[in-house]
Structure formats: structure tokens, C-alpha cells
Motif scaffolding. Structure first.
Motif: not given
Length: 154
Positions: A130-137
Motif C-alpha cells: 500500500m505504501n510503495e505502490t507507484p500507481t496514482n489513484m
């Protein structure tokens, strides 16, 4: 069934039992009688379904052809480790060792609710994801907006 909501960090006891949070039990009508179904998830987590929701999923999945190799493979992978879980008198469930090992869960797990199912994660793995997901919501929402805003199914 109404939508499940919440995120819970829970400890397992020495026997691998989880005391299901009372708030979550209240969101699961019939769980004390019917139990839950736990199975391996797609991303090294466990998927947990109320029995009634699992039955709905099985009804849809049973439409896949047993004569199609991809269908058979998918069903084997999807149902891998599927195990009924029953709440004991204290509100605990005992997870099979092989499911806990699959998800890398030892003494703590994070339960996160996703509408009609619960995901159980190794807490460290979940927080890292959850903290490292580079995807922009916002980018994801835009890409999926045709589904999100596509119409009212009610």
C-alpha cells in the motif's frame, strides 16, 4: 448482504487462531452458523468469503466448461486451499497451516474488507504494497471510470 467495510490488524494466538473482530462479525450475518470459506488469493494473500457469498461465486464459476483446459486450470488455481472456517464459541477461527504459509502470515495479519469478501495479508507485506505502490489513484480512477460511472445496476 451489505458491503463489508473496515481494516483490522489482528494477532493470531499460538495455535494459529484468529479472534475475528466483533465489528466484523456484526457485518457478517449468519457467520456464526454458516462460517466462512478461506482460500489462496492472487497476490499471496488469503481471500475469505462468507459462506453465502462463496456459494454465489461457485454458482457462477460452475458455468465454466470442464472440457476447456483454461477453465480447469483457472478453477484449480482459484480454489487452491479452499477451506471452511467455523467460529468457535469465543469467536475465533483456526486457519490451516498451509494457508498461513502461502500468505506468509505468522503471528499477525491485516484484514481488509472489499465489498463482499475479506482479504487477509501478512501485515508487513500489506503495508509495503500500500505504501510503495507507484500507481496514482487518480489515474486508475480515470482508466476505470467507464466501469465506475457506466450505469446504475440497481
Amino acid at each position: 448482504m451489505s458491503q463489508l467495510i473496515g481494516e483490522y490488524v489482528c494477532k493470531l494466538d499460538t495455535k494459529g487462531r484468529l479472534l475475528v473482530p466483533s465489528d466484523l462479525v456484526q457485518q457478517l450475518p449468519g457467520v456464526k452458523d454458516d462460517g466462512l470459506i478461506a482460500l489462496c488469493g492472487f497476490e499471496k494473500q488469503l481471500n475469505i468469503y462468507p459462506k453465502a457469498e462463496w456459494d454465489k461465486k461457485v454458482k457462477k464459476l460452475s458455468k465454466l466448461s470442464e472440457y476447456d483446459e483454461k477453465s480447469r486450470t483457472f478453477l484449480r488455481l482459484l480454489t487452491r486451499g479452499a477451506t471452511p472456517l467455523k467460529l468457535d464459541g469465543a469467536g475465533r477461527v483456526l486457519f490451516p497451516k498451509q494457508l498461513l504459509e502461502y500468505a506468509g502470515i505468522t503471528n499477525e495479519m491485516t484484514l481488509t474488507c472489499l465489498f463482499t469478501r475479506i482479504e487477509a495479508w501478512n501485515t508487513t507485506t500489506y503495508n509495503k504494497m500500500m505504501n510503495e505502490t507507484p500507481t496514482n489513484m487518480a489515474d486508475l480512477a480515470q482508466q476505470l471510470s467507464h466501469i465506475i460511472e457506466g450505469g446504475d445496476d440497481e
